[in-house]
Design an enzyme around this catalytic site. Structure first.
Site, mmCIF file in Angstrom:
data_model
loop_
_atom_site.group_PDB
_atom_site.id
_atom_site.type_symbol
_atom_site.label_atom_id
_atom_site.label_comp_id
_atom_site.label_asym_id
_atom_site.label_seq_id
_atom_site.Cartn_x
_atom_site.Cartn_y
_atom_site.Cartn_z
ATOM 1 N N ARG A 199 34.070 6.443 19.085
ATOM 2 C CA ARG A 199 33.737 5.118 19.591
ATOM 3 C C ARG A 199 32.082 4.793 19.492
ATOM 4 O O ARG A 199 31.444 5.694 19.698
ATOM 5 C CB ARG A 199 34.234 5.256 20.950
ATOM 6 C CG ARG A 199 35.727 5.511 21.505
ATOM 7 C CD ARG A 199 36.233 5.792 22.721
ATOM 8 N NE ARG A 199 37.702 6.038 22.764
ATOM 9 C CZ ARG A 199 38.086 7.197 23.001
ATOM 10 N NH1 ARG A 199 37.181 8.243 23.047
ATOM 11 N NH2 ARG A 199 39.377 7.427 22.955
ATOM 12 N N LYS A 224 35.663 8.344 26.963
ATOM 13 C CA LYS A 224 36.414 7.404 27.457
ATOM 14 C C LYS A 224 37.534 8.110 28.478
ATOM 15 O O LYS A 224 37.781 7.377 29.447
ATOM 16 C CB LYS A 224 36.849 6.452 26.600
ATOM 17 C CG LYS A 224 37.419 5.238 27.002
ATOM 18 C CD LYS A 224 38.008 4.258 26.143
ATOM 19 C CE LYS A 224 38.810 3.210 26.741
ATOM 20 N NZ LYS A 224 39.502 2.348 25.841
ATOM 21 N N HIS A 279 34.455 -1.907 16.966
ATOM 22 C CA HIS A 279 35.691 -1.032 17.542
ATOM 23 C C HIS A 279 36.520 -1.145 16.058
ATOM 24 O O HIS A 279 37.241 -0.178 15.881
ATOM 25 C CB HIS A 279 35.884 -1.651 18.335
ATOM 26 C CG HIS A 279 37.191 -0.626 19.049
ATOM 27 N ND1 HIS A 279 36.641 0.514 19.799
ATOM 28 C CD2 HIS A 279 38.197 -0.641 19.339
ATOM 29 C CE1 HIS A 279 37.640 1.200 20.257
ATOM 30 N NE2 HIS A 279 38.695 0.723 19.900
ATOM 31 N N ARG A 282 36.565 2.185 14.108
ATOM 32 C CA ARG A 282 37.474 3.296 14.430
ATOM 33 C C ARG A 282 39.106 2.983 14.061
ATOM 34 O O ARG A 282 39.609 4.124 13.725
ATOM 35 C CB ARG A 282 37.591 3.041 16.160
ATOM 36 C CG ARG A 282 38.307 4.168 16.690
ATOM 37 C CD ARG A 282 37.812 4.465 18.180
ATOM 38 N NE ARG A 282 38.781 5.171 19.005
ATOM 39 C CZ ARG A 282 38.937 6.494 19.156
ATOM 40 N NH1 ARG A 282 38.154 7.004 18.421
ATOM 41 N NH2 ARG A 282 39.928 7.065 19.795
ATOM 42 N N HIS A 305 42.606 10.657 20.657
ATOM 43 C CA HIS A 305 43.510 9.900 21.489
ATOM 44 C C HIS A 305 44.360 10.998 22.187
ATOM 45 O O HIS A 305 44.714 12.084 21.666
ATOM 46 C CB HIS A 305 44.626 9.342 20.416
ATOM 47 C CG HIS A 305 43.754 8.028 19.807
ATOM 48 N ND1 HIS A 305 43.191 8.143 18.610
ATOM 49 C CD2 HIS A 305 43.506 6.922 20.284
ATOM 50 C CE1 HIS A 305 42.938 7.048 18.257
ATOM 51 N NE2 HIS A 305 42.672 6.357 19.215
ATOM 52 N N TYR A 314 46.102 2.465 16.504
ATOM 53 C CA TYR A 314 44.897 2.621 15.700
ATOM 54 C C TYR A 314 45.147 3.036 14.266
ATOM 55 O O TYR A 314 44.354 2.995 13.453
ATOM 56 C CB TYR A 314 43.860 3.761 16.170
ATOM 57 C CG TYR A 314 43.258 3.199 17.489
ATOM 58 C CD1 TYR A 314 41.805 2.803 17.390
ATOM 59 C CD2 TYR A 314 43.704 3.238 18.707
ATOM 60 C CE1 TYR A 314 41.133 2.375 18.417
ATOM 61 C CE2 TYR A 314 43.220 2.774 20.036
ATOM 62 C CZ TYR A 314 41.732 2.162 19.776
ATOM 63 O OH TYR A 314 41.158 1.812 20.836
#
Length: 327
Positions: A199, A224, A279, A282, A305, A314
């Site tokens: 990220r 995150k 982003h 990613r 994740h 994603y």
């Protein structure tokens, strides 16, 4: 001491404390009344209690301000949340008392905001507002219902699926090449983003002390998700990092978020690349890594994740690639 008595089919709790107005509330069960009374007494002892009767006269802006001062600083996303709270304090609904803050007031705010922002933005704002009111009800004994619970939220927008193709990548990297006053850190930053699926915040917070080129890993102490993780590095990523100079502040990329965003936006404009966010790199990296790591557990370990459902947002496989695998 609190007094608990049954009256007209309900249990009434009354808290008397010298120097404070009496607090009275009614409950369906005696246990609830006792719990409420203990909570009020505890808040009075801590000096953080305000009168239930007075709380109905509190303006929303007062509740927002208290939350921003007492609760927001303890959060990792404190800066962004504080900005959102300050914005809500400038809106018309902030002038309403908590007793008169009805679902229709919140709904009007929602409808006005939807004229200028996306559904995702208003969903986040309503979530913040609902959380603040819920906190005030639980922690500050605010005796009003949460109007946000009765307000219909806009449909959740579909996640972005914008990927950077190879032609756009070549043009973007060409425009990021350090010439004149262009930022020297942007080219390696973008390459590393495409190689690791890290990220933006993780890349900008990366420090040399956590980079181990010999083992081809980079450790992220805080992500995150609130946990740390070790990111495996490809040989290309290691080569890019090995060529970088060491900044004085020990960060791999000594850039501010605003400077990075501005440089990326200008490079996209020069390269004539439309609707590309940082982003999205990613998303692109995750889809590319999926071709090398068909095991979803291994893929999630690289990207960070925590659930397969989130990973699916994603991973955007190309239909032609899947067709080739089918034979």
């Amino acid at each position: 001491m609190a007094s608990i008595r049954q009256r007209s089919g309900v249990w009434q709790a009354r808290v008397r404390r010298k120097g404070f107005p009496d607090e009275v509330n009614s409950f369906a069960t005696k246990a609830e009344a006792q719990m409420w009374a203990r909570c009020i007494e505890s808040l009075i002892d801590k000096g953080t209690h305000f009168s239930l009767n007075q709380s109905k006269d509190w303006l929303l802006t007062d509740v927002l301000e208290r939350y921003m001062q007492e609760v927001t600083p303890s959060k990792r996303g404190a800066k962004r949340e504080a900005e959102g709270i300050r914005f809500m304090q400038r809106q018309k609904m902030a002038a309403y008392s908590m007793e008169r803050l009805t679902p229709s007031v919140i709904a009007n705010y929602r409808d006005e905001r939807l004229k200028s922002v996306s559904a995702g933005t208003i969903i986040r704002e309503l979530s913040i507002l609902s959380g603040i009111i819920t906190h005030a009800r639980k922690e500050w004994s605010l005796s009003v219902a949460n109007p946000c619970a009765l307000v219909r939220k806009p449909p959740t927008p579909q996640g972005r699926c914008r990927l950077l193709n190879t032609n756009e990548e070549s043009r973007l990297l060409a425009e990021l090449r350090p010439i004149g006053r262009r930022n020297r850190w942007m080219t390696p930053l973008v390459i590393l983003a495409l190689e690791t699926a890290m990220r933006r915040g993780e890349l900008l917070a990366l420090r040399w002390e956590n980079v181990h080129l010999q083992h081809q890993t980079a450790f992220l102490p805080m992500t995150k998700n609130g946990t740390g993780r070790t990111v495996p590095l490809s040989k290309k990523a290691v080569a890019v990092l090995a060529e970088l100079p060491r900044a004085s502040d020990a960060r791999v990329f000594p850039l501010t978020d605003m400077a990075m965003h501005a440089a990326f936006r200008k490079a996209c404009a020069r390269a004539h690349i439309v609707d590309l966010h940082f982003h999205d790199l990613r998303h692109t990296a995750t889809s590319r890594l999926a071709e090398k790591l068909p095991n979803v557990i291994e893929l999630a370990a690289v990207t960070g994740h925590q659930t397969i459902q989130m990973l699916k947002r994603y991973y955007h496989p190309k239909a032609e690639v899947l067709a080739q695998k089918l034979g």
